[in-house]
Structure formats: structure tokens, C-alpha cells
Design a protein around this motif. Sequence first.
Motif, PDB file in Angstrom:
ATOM      1  N   GLY A   1      22.750  55.804  15.616  1.00  0.00           N
ATOM      2  CA  GLY A   1      22.764  56.528  16.472  1.00  0.00           C
ATOM      3  C   GLY A   1      22.955  58.057  16.571  1.00  0.00           C
ATOM      4  N   PHE A   2      24.059  57.937  16.257  1.00  0.00           N
ATOM      5  CA  PHE A   2      24.762  59.294  15.815  1.00  0.00           C
ATOM      6  C   PHE A   2      23.425  60.513  15.647  1.00  0.00           C
ATOM      7  N   CYS A   3      22.804  60.076  14.477  1.00  0.00           N
ATOM      8  CA  CYS A   3      21.895  60.289  13.301  1.00  0.00           C
ATOM      9  C   CYS A   3      21.563  60.693  14.105  1.00  0.00           C
ATOM     10  N   THR A   4      20.267  59.742  14.474  1.00  0.00           N
ATOM     11  CA  THR A   4      19.011  60.416  15.389  1.00  0.00           C
ATOM     12  C   THR A   4      19.525  60.920  16.495  1.00  0.00           C
ATOM     13  N   SER A   5      20.330  60.939  17.067  1.00  0.00           N
ATOM     14  CA  SER A   5      20.587  62.088  18.570  1.00  0.00           C
ATOM     15  C   SER A   5      20.612  62.835  18.380  1.00  0.00           C
ATOM     16  N   ILE A   6      20.862  63.355  16.751  1.00  0.00           N
ATOM     17  CA  ILE A   6      20.943  64.941  16.797  1.00  0.00           C
ATOM     18  C   ILE A   6      19.730  65.401  16.329  1.00  0.00           C
ATOM     19  N   LEU A   7      18.858  64.786  15.386  1.00  0.00           N
ATOM     20  CA  LEU A   7      17.749  65.158  15.413  1.00  0.00           C
ATOM     21  C   LEU A   7      17.168  65.806  16.535  1.00  0.00           C
TER      22      LEU A   7
END
Length: 124
Positions: free
Chosen positions: A16-22
Motif C-alpha cells: 500500500g505504501f509503494c503503490t500510494s507513492i506511485l
Amino acid sequence: MGRIGAGIIIFKTVAGFCTSILDQSWSHTLYPVLAVDTTCLGAFVILGLQSDRNWPLWTSGCALAAVAVHLGSISKVGIDPKIYHGLRSLWAFPMQLFMVRGIVLDSRYRRSCEKMAAKLRNWP
């Protein structure tokens, strides 16, 4: 079951953190985060169906609420983007609390069963 549940929550947190950074836009639904939340919902439902404990079902309910927040954002029911992003991450906290509390209760139950079995073995 506890380690699997913890793994699912760790996956949800990191993914979730990685995808929200995108995509850091606040103006629309974050579909990659929705995909992660839906995957975790499916994993918790499967875990809950295979387990004889209650905490996976409670965490499944929290995951379902997280997915419902995304679906509400998609349906344009008038959710302010700030509220959407606040509710999006809100359900992670009770999910973790249910898991920790369930694992603690399970370990207490297991220890009490072992003590009871030891007493019965030593019974005349």
C-alpha cells in the motif's frame, strides 16, 4: 495462523505504501491501492474460512470496510478527497489490533489447554 495474518498485514502495509507513492493525487480513487486491499480481503477471508479462531473474520471485516471506502470513492457519492484518504488508511489500525488481541487470546487458550492436559495426565 498468526504468522500468516501478520504476513498479510505486512504485505498490505508495504504494498500500500509503494503503490500510494506511485500516485499521490488526492483527486481520484487509487486503483493500485484498491487492488492491494482487495487482495488482502481475499487472503483474510480464506484465512478466516480455514481457521477455527475468530480474529481472521474480524480482520476480514476491517478489510471489507477498507474496500468499501474505495468503492464509495469510485461511485462518486460525494466523498471529499481528504476524507477518502483518511478513511483509506483508518482500517489498518483496528485490523492490527484484532490480530494482536486474537493471537494473545489464542496463546493463552493453548497454554491453559496444555496445563489442563498435564494435570489430567498426572491424575490418579
